[in-house]
Design an enzyme around this catalytic site. Structure first.
Site, PDB file in Angstrom:
ATOM      1  N   ARG A  12       0.921  -1.262  -0.038  1.00 11.94           N
ATOM      2  CA  ARG A  12      -0.140  -0.020  -0.108  1.00 11.94           C
ATOM      3  C   ARG A  12       0.850   1.273   0.101  1.00 11.94           C
ATOM      4  NH1 ARG A  12      -0.581   4.765   2.294  1.00 11.94           N
ATOM      5  NH2 ARG A  12      -0.232   3.735   4.281  1.00 11.94           N
ATOM      6  N   ASP A  13       1.534   1.546   1.070  1.00 12.74           N
ATOM      7  CA  ASP A  13       2.659   2.849   1.238  1.00 12.74           C
ATOM      8  C   ASP A  13       3.671   2.434   0.085  1.00 12.74           C
ATOM      9  OD1 ASP A  13       3.943   4.975   2.015  1.00 12.74           O
ATOM     10  OD2 ASP A  13       3.209   4.829   3.885  1.00 12.74           O
ATOM     11  N   HIS A  16       3.765   3.824  -3.425  1.00 10.58           N
ATOM     12  CA  HIS A  16       4.104   5.522  -3.904  1.00 10.58           C
ATOM     13  C   HIS A  16       5.827   5.163  -4.524  1.00 10.58           C
ATOM     14  CE1 HIS A  16       0.971   7.747  -2.051  1.00 10.58           C
ATOM     15  NE2 HIS A  16       1.074   6.941  -0.901  1.00 10.58           N
ATOM     16  N   SER A 166       3.472  11.019   8.847  1.00 15.12           N
ATOM     17  CA  SER A 166       3.483  10.916   7.112  1.00 15.12           C
ATOM     18  C   SER A 166       4.465  11.553   6.576  1.00 15.12           C
ATOM     19  CB  SER A 166       2.028  11.620   6.770  1.00 15.12           C
ATOM     20  OG  SER A 166       1.091  11.128   7.460  1.00 15.12           O
ATOM     21  N   HIS A 195       2.992   4.812  12.654  1.00 13.13           N
ATOM     22  CA  HIS A 195       3.310   4.380  11.218  1.00 13.13           C
ATOM     23  C   HIS A 195       4.619   5.502  11.112  1.00 13.13           C
ATOM     24  CE1 HIS A 195       2.333   4.212   6.753  1.00 13.13           C
ATOM     25  NE2 HIS A 195       2.911   5.357   7.033  1.00 13.13           N
ATOM     26  N   HIS A 197       7.853   7.166   8.809  1.00 11.26           N
ATOM     27  CA  HIS A 197       8.864   7.343   7.665  1.00 11.26           C
ATOM     28  C   HIS A 197      10.249   7.340   8.116  1.00 11.26           C
ATOM     29  CE1 HIS A 197       5.843   6.953   4.208  1.00 11.26           C
ATOM     30  NE2 HIS A 197       4.901   7.095   5.229  1.00 11.26           N
ATOM     31  N   TYR A 300       4.475  16.025   3.484  1.00 12.41           N
ATOM     32  CA  TYR A 300       3.729  14.527   3.140  1.00 12.41           C
ATOM     33  C   TYR A 300       4.721  13.794   2.049  1.00 12.41           C
ATOM     34  CZ  TYR A 300      -0.497  11.756   2.401  1.00 12.41           C
ATOM     35  OH  TYR A 300      -1.199  10.603   2.290  1.00 12.41           O
TER      36      TYR A 300
END
Length: 351
Positions: A12-13, A16, A166, A195, A197, A300
């Site tokens: 899913r992520d 990108h 995010s 979550h 990054h 983002y």
């Protein structure tokens, strides 16, 4: 024993990182490897969630239904999950995903807009799904404000609420403060998720901090017996937006050293990362001058490739675009503004 619920977001992520170009066969292969390695949950959707395939966000190589069906064919123990952003996906999209075998969903909103998730979270809960609230760009709300939003999601029926970094902007102390704020307001049975990054190279460290703080109930001190399961997002080889997510195989190795209960085969995850995922990366998922700029500016993470295309087209430094997007406090859903910013910067350079 500290119990972890590991959710993989490679499918899913990770969309990108390759412009949403996974084929159904690739999804099937990666999902099977994750399932065999013991991961608890596997998230499958367009990078921007159900129904995200569009001009604004980028068209997928397949449909959500094709990707989800491919994963459903091979899962034996892992929970099949997906993500929905209200305003992009609808309850009808969620119903269709559920009919394909999805049993868990994260409802994602900006960190100040939990109220728009009420119908979606309630529907999922009423229809027997595991459902989490996903407060994106969590660095843009202070700990108390974010916790108040988390409480709203809990009131709608969320089993878990995430601190969602995010932009890869949160420092370790920022994560600790937000997770502690969640603990003060959420019921003991409501789980806490992280979550992360990796834009500031803190993806694994921030996930560890979230576990250390999130596993304790109420006002208990760090080191007290664990009373709450913490959900941790990660992806194979860090495959995700920007510099990627917390690398799954790395986090599991660290969790093993901590003695935490994770249920995964770390060697199998290493193999899947190196053999299946890393070869798909047309742009290396790493901390470099562009992805570092995302974290530095608090932008983002999925804006990266949009900004790189705009920079090339209009002849401006991608870092300048990202810094300006951060200054303007742009958030997910405002991808169209990236071109506006690039044009503004190009115009300034000519005058």
């Amino acid at each position: 024993m500290t119990r972890l619920y590991l959710q993989d977001v490679t499918l899913r992520d990770g969309m990108h990182a390759i412009a949403h170009r996974y084929t159904a066969d690739q999804v099937r292969t990666i999902a099977a490897a994750l399932d065999a390695a013991g991961i608890a949950a596997i998230e499958v959707a367009h990078g921007d969630g159900l129904a995200g395939s569009s001009v604004n966000y980028g068209h997928g190589a397949a449909s959500d239904a094709d990707w989800i069906a491919a994963a459903a064919e091979v899962l034996t123990t892992a929970r099949l999950t997906t993500l929905l952003v209200p305003g992009i996906g609808t309850i009808a999209d969620l119903r269709a995903a559920r009919e394909l075998g999805v049993t868990s969903v994260r409802i994602a909103t900006h960190c100040t807009e939990a109220d728009i998730s009420a119908q979606h979270i309630s529907w999922a809960r009423e229809n027997g799904m595991d459902v989490s609230g996903f407060l994106m760009m969590s660095h843009m709300n202070d700990p108390a404000g974010l916790a108040a939003q988390a409480k709203l999601m809990e009131s709608y029926g969320a089993h878990c609420v995430y601190v969602t970094d995010s932009g890869g902007r949160l420092l370790m102390s920022d994560v600790a403060e937000r997770v502690d704020a969640y603990r003060q307001v959420l019921e003991p049975e409501t789980q806490i998720g992280i979550h992360a990054h990796h834009n500031l190279s803190l993806g694994v460290a921030n996930s560890v901090i979230a576990v250390e703080h999130g596993r304790i109930l109420g006002d208990g001190p760090l080191g007290a017996p664990a009373g709450r399961t913490v959900r941790v997002d990660a992806s194979l080889a860090g495959q995700g937006a920007g510099a990627g997510n917390a690398p799954l195989e790395v986090f599991v190795a660290v969790a093993e050293l901590h003695g935490w209960e994770h249920g995964c085969d770390v060697f199998a995850l290493m193999d899947a990362a190196e053999d299946l995922v890393r070869p798909l990366q047309d742009r290396p998922v790493r901390v470099d001058r562009e992805t570092l700029s995302l974290g530095y500016a608090g932008v983002y993470s999925s804006f990266l490739r949009h900004a790189e295309r705009a920079a090339e087209r209009y002849g401006v430094d991608v870092r300048s675009i990202l810094i300006e997007l951060g200054r303007r406090r742009m958030v997910g859903g405002q991808e169209d503004m990236i071109v506006d910013v690039a044009l503004d910067l190009a115009g300034r350079e000519k005058t």
